[in-house]
Design a protein around this motif. Sequence first.
Motif, mmCIF file in Angstrom:
data_model
loop_
_atom_site.group_PDB
_atom_site.id
_atom_site.type_symbol
_atom_site.label_atom_id
_atom_site.label_comp_id
_atom_site.label_asym_id
_atom_site.label_seq_id
_atom_site.Cartn_x
_atom_site.Cartn_y
_atom_site.Cartn_z
ATOM 1 N N LYS A 61 2.979 17.816 -1.637
ATOM 2 C CA LYS A 61 4.183 18.615 -1.364
ATOM 3 C C LYS A 61 5.119 17.883 -0.402
ATOM 4 C CE LYS A 61 5.218 23.328 -0.667
ATOM 5 N NZ LYS A 61 4.734 24.653 -0.298
ATOM 6 N N GLU A 62 4.553 17.342 0.675
ATOM 7 C CA GLU A 62 5.373 16.622 1.660
ATOM 8 C C GLU A 62 5.959 15.356 1.059
ATOM 9 O OE1 GLU A 62 2.703 19.417 3.589
ATOM 10 O OE2 GLU A 62 2.236 17.750 2.231
ATOM 11 N N ARG A 63 5.140 14.643 0.283
ATOM 12 C CA ARG A 63 5.635 13.436 -0.397
ATOM 13 C C ARG A 63 6.808 13.793 -1.306
ATOM 14 N NH1 ARG A 63 2.263 11.665 -5.337
ATOM 15 N NH2 ARG A 63 3.382 13.507 -6.078
ATOM 16 N N ASN A 64 6.615 14.830 -2.101
ATOM 17 C CA ASN A 64 7.655 15.211 -3.049
ATOM 18 C C ASN A 64 8.921 15.697 -2.353
ATOM 19 O OD1 ASN A 64 5.933 14.478 -5.094
ATOM 20 N ND2 ASN A 64 5.461 16.565 -5.723
ATOM 21 N N GLN A 65 8.777 16.415 -1.240
ATOM 22 C CA GLN A 65 9.955 16.856 -0.490
ATOM 23 C C GLN A 65 10.692 15.657 0.094
ATOM 24 O OE1 GLN A 65 9.188 19.971 2.374
ATOM 25 N NE2 GLN A 65 8.371 21.348 0.797
ATOM 26 N N TRP A 66 9.954 14.686 0.623
ATOM 27 C CA TRP A 66 10.594 13.483 1.185
ATOM 28 C C TRP A 66 11.374 12.769 0.084
ATOM 29 C CZ3 TRP A 66 11.584 8.406 0.974
ATOM 30 C CH2 TRP A 66 12.011 7.779 2.134
ATOM 31 N N LEU A 67 10.735 12.581 -1.061
ATOM 32 C CA LEU A 67 11.384 11.883 -2.170
ATOM 33 C C LEU A 67 12.610 12.638 -2.673
ATOM 34 C CD1 LEU A 67 8.175 10.790 -4.085
ATOM 35 C CD2 LEU A 67 9.772 9.265 -2.895
ATOM 36 N N ALA A 68 12.499 13.949 -2.809
ATOM 37 C CA ALA A 68 13.629 14.748 -3.290
ATOM 38 C C ALA A 68 14.780 14.715 -2.292
ATOM 39 C CB ALA A 68 13.182 16.186 -3.550
ATOM 40 N N CYS A 69 14.447 14.817 -1.026
ATOM 41 C CA CYS A 69 15.479 14.792 0.018
ATOM 42 C C CYS A 69 16.191 13.443 0.035
ATOM 43 C CB CYS A 69 14.839 15.108 1.370
ATOM 44 S SG CYS A 69 16.010 15.365 2.718
ATOM 45 N N MET A 70 15.430 12.360 -0.066
ATOM 46 C CA MET A 70 16.036 11.031 -0.068
ATOM 47 C C MET A 70 16.868 10.828 -1.329
ATOM 48 S SD MET A 70 16.786 8.232 1.416
ATOM 49 C CE MET A 70 15.734 8.133 2.860
ATOM 50 N N ASP A 71 16.378 11.290 -2.472
ATOM 51 C CA ASP A 71 17.148 11.147 -3.704
ATOM 52 C C ASP A 71 18.451 11.940 -3.608
ATOM 53 O OD1 ASP A 71 17.527 10.180 -6.407
ATOM 54 O OD2 ASP A 71 17.178 12.255 -7.021
ATOM 55 N N GLN A 72 18.391 13.148 -3.073
ATOM 56 C CA GLN A 72 19.601 13.943 -2.906
ATOM 57 C C GLN A 72 20.563 13.236 -1.961
ATOM 58 O OE1 GLN A 72 18.978 18.073 -1.837
ATOM 59 N NE2 GLN A 72 21.168 18.426 -1.524
ATOM 60 N N ALA A 73 20.042 12.683 -0.877
ATOM 61 C CA ALA A 73 20.886 11.951 0.081
ATOM 62 C C ALA A 73 21.526 10.734 -0.583
ATOM 63 C CB ALA A 73 20.073 11.537 1.306
ATOM 64 N N MET A 74 20.752 10.007 -1.406
ATOM 65 C CA MET A 74 21.325 8.852 -2.101
ATOM 66 C C MET A 74 22.441 9.291 -3.033
ATOM 67 S SD MET A 74 18.256 6.117 -2.886
ATOM 68 C CE MET A 74 17.195 7.215 -3.818
ATOM 69 N N GLY A 75 22.233 10.403 -3.735
ATOM 70 C CA GLY A 75 23.259 10.903 -4.631
ATOM 71 C C GLY A 75 24.515 11.329 -3.888
ATOM 72 N N GLU A 76 24.331 12.014 -2.776
ATOM 73 C CA GLU A 76 25.474 12.539 -2.032
ATOM 74 C C GLU A 76 26.212 11.476 -1.225
ATOM 75 O OE1 GLU A 76 24.504 16.108 0.136
ATOM 76 O OE2 GLU A 76 23.640 17.045 -1.655
ATOM 77 N N THR A 77 25.577 10.316 -1.027
ATOM 78 C CA THR A 77 26.259 9.221 -0.323
ATOM 79 C C THR A 77 26.679 8.120 -1.297
ATOM 80 O OG1 THR A 77 24.142 8.186 0.268
ATOM 81 C CG2 THR A 77 25.148 9.666 1.901
ATOM 82 N N ASP A 78 26.638 8.445 -2.580
ATOM 83 C CA ASP A 78 27.135 7.555 -3.636
ATOM 84 C C ASP A 78 26.463 6.188 -3.679
ATOM 85 O OD1 ASP A 78 28.975 9.481 -4.591
ATOM 86 O OD2 ASP A 78 30.358 8.959 -2.963
ATOM 87 N N VAL A 79 25.143 6.172 -3.511
ATOM 88 C CA VAL A 79 24.413 4.923 -3.717
ATOM 89 C C VAL A 79 24.560 4.565 -5.190
ATOM 90 C CG1 VAL A 79 22.111 3.856 -3.724
ATOM 91 C CG2 VAL A 79 22.808 5.340 -1.817
ATOM 92 N N ASP A 80 24.877 3.322 -5.469
ATOM 93 C CA ASP A 80 25.046 2.853 -6.847
ATOM 94 C C ASP A 80 23.857 3.327 -7.688
ATOM 95 O OD1 ASP A 80 24.291 0.584 -8.934
ATOM 96 O OD2 ASP A 80 26.457 0.481 -8.597
ATOM 97 N N PRO A 81 24.120 3.905 -8.868
ATOM 98 C CA PRO A 81 23.033 4.455 -9.684
ATOM 99 C C PRO A 81 21.907 3.460 -10.002
ATOM 100 C CG PRO A 81 25.142 5.194 -10.525
ATOM 101 C CD PRO A 81 25.439 4.170 -9.449
ATOM 102 N N ALA A 82 22.228 2.223 -10.261
ATOM 103 C CA ALA A 82 21.182 1.239 -10.557
ATOM 104 C C ALA A 82 20.326 0.970 -9.319
ATOM 105 C CB ALA A 82 21.797 -0.059 -11.072
#
Length: 134
Positions: A92-113
Amino acid sequence: MNLEDKASFATPYEWIGGQDRVRALVDRFYDLMDLESGYRELRAAHGSELTAARDKLYLFLSGWLGGPQTYTEHFGHPRLRMRHMPFAIGIKERNQWLACMDQAMGETDVDPALRERLKTSFFQTADWMRNQNV
């Protein structure tokens, strides 16, 4: 950005945009922990104050992405698993960390590749950090 442009970056640190973009990513990551109820357990594991955690993740990610090695200069080898042993880290903690980081990458416009490449690396590291089977 086309593939030829991406090939001109020597490191993911350069590709992401350097220190200001890494700082923006880290800040959004920690802001999301406070804003999104889906990251409740992740946020609780960080205690009441996030300034030190923000700074350490920023320094670590900068070096891990190929930028300045300031984290190692100040704190030595990251020893991620050892440093995280006091915290219960399960699926659960692993998945929350990954989801949070992925959301942060999306919201800060990290290049999709780059985002896809980092998601793979983040998963491998986050899964290795687990110290609980649930």
